[in-house]
Design a protein around this motif. Sequence first.
Motif, PDB file in Angstrom:
ATOM      1  N   ILE A 102     -35.144   0.547  65.774  1.00  0.00           N
ATOM      2  CA  ILE A 102     -36.437   1.147  66.052  1.00  0.00           C
ATOM      3  C   ILE A 102     -37.517  -0.031  65.347  1.00  0.00           C
ATOM      4  N   ALA A 103     -37.176  -0.691  64.315  1.00  0.00           N
ATOM      5  CA  ALA A 103     -38.317  -1.619  63.733  1.00  0.00           C
ATOM      6  C   ALA A 103     -38.263  -2.810  64.882  1.00  0.00           C
ATOM      7  N   ARG A 104     -37.015  -3.089  65.509  1.00  0.00           N
ATOM      8  CA  ARG A 104     -37.246  -4.106  66.455  1.00  0.00           C
ATOM      9  C   ARG A 104     -38.265  -3.620  67.663  1.00  0.00           C
ATOM     10  N   MET A 105     -38.046  -2.330  68.100  1.00  0.00           N
ATOM     11  CA  MET A 105     -38.882  -1.931  69.166  1.00  0.00           C
ATOM     12  C   MET A 105     -40.328  -2.077  68.741  1.00  0.00           C
ATOM     13  N   GLU A 106     -40.476  -1.771  67.581  1.00  0.00           N
ATOM     14  CA  GLU A 106     -41.962  -1.935  66.969  1.00  0.00           C
ATOM     15  C   GLU A 106     -42.604  -3.157  66.684  1.00  0.00           C
ATOM     16  N   SER A 107     -41.880  -4.290  66.949  1.00  0.00           N
ATOM     17  CA  SER A 107     -42.290  -5.740  66.506  1.00  0.00           C
ATOM     18  C   SER A 107     -41.516  -6.736  67.618  1.00  0.00           C
ATOM     19  N   ASP A 108     -42.196  -7.757  67.246  1.00  0.00           N
ATOM     20  CA  ASP A 108     -41.842  -8.740  68.456  1.00  0.00           C
ATOM     21  C   ASP A 108     -41.065  -9.909  67.455  1.00  0.00           C
ATOM     22  N   GLU A 109     -41.058  -9.774  66.110  1.00  0.00           N
ATOM     23  CA  GLU A 109     -40.389 -10.484  65.077  1.00  0.00           C
ATOM     24  C   GLU A 109     -38.713 -10.261  65.303  1.00  0.00           C
ATOM     25  N   GLN A 110     -38.035 -11.393  64.704  1.00  0.00           N
ATOM     26  CA  GLN A 110     -36.670 -11.198  64.324  1.00  0.00           C
ATOM     27  C   GLN A 110     -36.572 -10.383  63.245  1.00  0.00           C
ATOM     28  N   ILE A 111     -35.410  -9.448  63.417  1.00  0.00           N
ATOM     29  CA  ILE A 111     -35.502  -8.445  62.149  1.00  0.00           C
ATOM     30  C   ILE A 111     -34.189  -8.683  61.283  1.00  0.00           C
ATOM     31  N   ILE A 112     -34.483  -8.933  60.233  1.00  0.00           N
ATOM     32  CA  ILE A 112     -33.472  -9.719  59.279  1.00  0.00           C
ATOM     33  C   ILE A 112     -33.200  -8.860  58.015  1.00  0.00           C
ATOM     34  N   ASP A 113     -32.348  -7.945  57.793  1.00  0.00           N
ATOM     35  CA  ASP A 113     -32.317  -6.984  56.625  1.00  0.00           C
ATOM     36  C   ASP A 113     -30.829  -7.119  56.164  1.00  0.00           C
ATOM     37  N   ILE A 114     -30.594  -8.159  54.936  1.00  0.00           N
ATOM     38  CA  ILE A 114     -29.307  -8.186  54.258  1.00  0.00           C
ATOM     39  C   ILE A 114     -29.467  -7.906  52.916  1.00  0.00           C
ATOM     40  N   TRP A 115     -28.710  -7.051  52.429  1.00  0.00           N
ATOM     41  CA  TRP A 115     -28.487  -6.561  51.113  1.00  0.00           C
ATOM     42  C   TRP A 115     -27.464  -7.382  50.428  1.00  0.00           C
ATOM     43  N   LYS A 116     -27.593  -7.435  49.202  1.00  0.00           N
ATOM     44  CA  LYS A 116     -26.724  -8.428  48.287  1.00  0.00           C
ATOM     45  C   LYS A 116     -25.403  -7.574  47.779  1.00  0.00           C
ATOM     46  N   GLU A 117     -25.651  -6.732  47.593  1.00  0.00           N
ATOM     47  CA  GLU A 117     -24.524  -5.614  47.133  1.00  0.00           C
ATOM     48  C   GLU A 117     -24.489  -4.241  47.844  1.00  0.00           C
ATOM     49  N   HIS A 118     -23.406  -3.536  47.309  1.00  0.00           N
ATOM     50  CA  HIS A 118     -23.366  -2.022  47.952  1.00  0.00           C
ATOM     51  C   HIS A 118     -24.597  -1.114  47.337  1.00  0.00           C
ATOM     52  N   GLY A 119     -24.820  -0.333  48.108  1.00  0.00           N
ATOM     53  CA  GLY A 119     -25.769   0.748  47.869  1.00  0.00           C
ATOM     54  C   GLY A 119     -24.961   1.831  47.709  1.00  0.00           C
ATOM     55  N   GLU A 120     -25.426   3.155  48.103  1.00  0.00           N
ATOM     56  CA  GLU A 120     -24.591   4.397  48.180  1.00  0.00           C
ATOM     57  C   GLU A 120     -23.399   4.158  49.295  1.00  0.00           C
ATOM     58  N   ILE A 121     -22.232   4.540  49.189  1.00  0.00           N
ATOM     59  CA  ILE A 121     -21.505   4.450  50.448  1.00  0.00           C
ATOM     60  C   ILE A 121     -21.856   5.669  51.557  1.00  0.00           C
ATOM     61  N   VAL A 122     -22.193   5.193  52.662  1.00  0.00           N
ATOM     62  CA  VAL A 122     -22.844   6.055  53.602  1.00  0.00           C
ATOM     63  C   VAL A 122     -21.794   6.421  54.676  1.00  0.00           C
ATOM     64  N   GLU A 123     -21.474   7.562  54.728  1.00  0.00           N
ATOM     65  CA  GLU A 123     -20.330   8.152  55.482  1.00  0.00           C
ATOM     66  C   GLU A 123     -20.926   9.202  56.544  1.00  0.00           C
ATOM     67  N   ASP A 124     -20.069   9.608  57.338  1.00  0.00           N
ATOM     68  CA  ASP A 124     -20.185  10.646  58.267  1.00  0.00           C
ATOM     69  C   ASP A 124     -21.545  10.396  59.357  1.00  0.00           C
ATOM     70  N   LEU A 125     -21.506   9.038  59.540  1.00  0.00           N
ATOM     71  CA  LEU A 125     -22.172   8.526  60.929  1.00  0.00           C
ATOM     72  C   LEU A 125     -21.264   8.719  62.176  1.00  0.00           C
ATOM     73  N   PRO A 126     -21.750   8.952  63.382  1.00  0.00           N
ATOM     74  CA  PRO A 126     -20.765   9.072  64.464  1.00  0.00           C
ATOM     75  C   PRO A 126     -20.041   7.622  64.511  1.00  0.00           C
ATOM     76  N   SER A 127     -18.690   7.949  65.150  1.00  0.00           N
ATOM     77  CA  SER A 127     -17.841   6.804  65.436  1.00  0.00           C
ATOM     78  C   SER A 127     -17.192   7.002  66.668  1.00  0.00           C
ATOM     79  N   HIS A 128     -17.034   5.818  67.346  1.00  0.00           N
ATOM     80  CA  HIS A 128     -16.187   5.849  68.629  1.00  0.00           C
ATOM     81  C   HIS A 128     -15.038   5.271  68.342  1.00  0.00           C
TER      82      HIS A 128
END
Length: 459
Positions: free
Chosen positions: A137-163
Amino acid sequence: MNETSRQLEYINKAKMILGDKGLKYFIKTFGCQMNEKQSETLAGVLEEIGYTEAENEKEADFVLYNTCTVRESAELKVYGRLGHLKSMKKNKPNLIIALCGCMTQREITIEEIKKNQKHVDIVFGNFNIHKLPELIIARMESDEQIIDIWKEHGEIVEDLPSHRKYDFKSCVNIMYGCNNFCTYCIVPYVRGRERSRKPEDIVKEIESLVSEGVVEVMLLGQNVNSYGRGLEEETTFAELLRMINEVEGLERIRFMTSHPKDISEELIYAIRDCDKVCNQLHLPVQAGNNKVLKEMNRNYTREKYLETIKKAKEEIKDLYISTDMIIGFPGETEEEFEDTIKLVEEVEYNGAFTFIFSVRTGTKAANMENQISDEVKSDRFNRLKEVLDKVVYKKAKEMVGKETRVLVEQASKSDDATVHGRTDSNYLVHFKGDKSLIGKVVSVKIKEAKPYYLIGEKI
Ligand code: SAM
Ligand code: SF4
Ligand code: F3S
């Protein structure tokens, strides 16, 4: 609202914007099973948004590279392919190019992408892969390169769809990260500190996979033998195996990777006692010489390693043993290298992955003196390979005449009437059979051994 629900909202938003445009995605995964597993989630998310899988990169509207940085060669492949994408994008300006995985956790990669890879649209890392919908969504709303890197784990996010790639088998993460800092290895820097998932969450995931038809699970961790440290209720890996062994409907349990420094007798007994745990042990030795092992910071000796192997072979019937080995670690002398060759002959491995030492900036070994020349490295690599091929083939020939269980994975590409799959111990077997056997465990008698696979007959 938890993070999963937040991302599901972004998925819905993207779905509304993209609608039924018939857009296609292509994911190329580099590196290990951890990445393969992550890519299944990324594919699930893209499909939920409305993308369908493209047969190849050329027909895709969204190309994602899930990268690896364990050796330089893995990175060079990615840069090579990014070069091709650059020309593709000239003819297809709406093409979205995304990059994630272990390379993106390195400062050096991000600098290169900002400077020379401006055609890459979205970059995210190992600790925020769940954010893909939000970043789209962020890329759709901007012409800039979207770079988002975290240095460490946050909460473990589960239950997203998987193929999932296979209906009948699946990898399951039991822990993330690594605390070992072997001196050659970049993984602890890009995967963060070790963190175990709760046993009940793991068992729940496996039960749900089994209800969807999965019969084999591969438990994943950089060092499964240290599983459970730091959990509220400490659980050992052997205890976890015994819990998973109780899951009804599951037929096979595999795991990787076992670190020799932490392997316990309790684990060897669990493999022996649990009927679903396969008679297979991947126990990377890396080198057969004590000075090299010390400099690698592996925290075991050749003698301790051989003792473990002896114990495991005594306790577990028809055990398949495999390993990883690194050739040309800084300062490795000819004699020290020969210790690795002798160890191979002594253990008689059933399988092995051999690697030429690759300098990883930021690791201790990168700054060590006495780096070995490419010529010597490749000569040693070839000599080791020769010995290994002989040993591995000799062990494979011992399988001839035996009756084994094979989980059928695929029909042969060249011959519809032949299928192949893996024995409990992990041998690849080809035999006559039709596609209806895929996903089933069948009894097969081994008739012949080829250097890299066995030929069998269904009984
Ligand atoms: N955690 C596993 C263990 O300790 O056995 C290994 C995981 S690593 C992703 C897989 C293999 O890559 C290692 O066992 C090692 O043999 C190899 N490897 C890691 N760093 C390397 C380097 N700098 N050069 C060559 N091979 C390397
Ligand atoms: Fe790398 Fe060593 Fe950790 Fe394995 S245990 S991932 S080789 S640092
Ligand atoms: Fe795996 Fe490569 Fe990362 S081996 S952990 S994908 S550096």
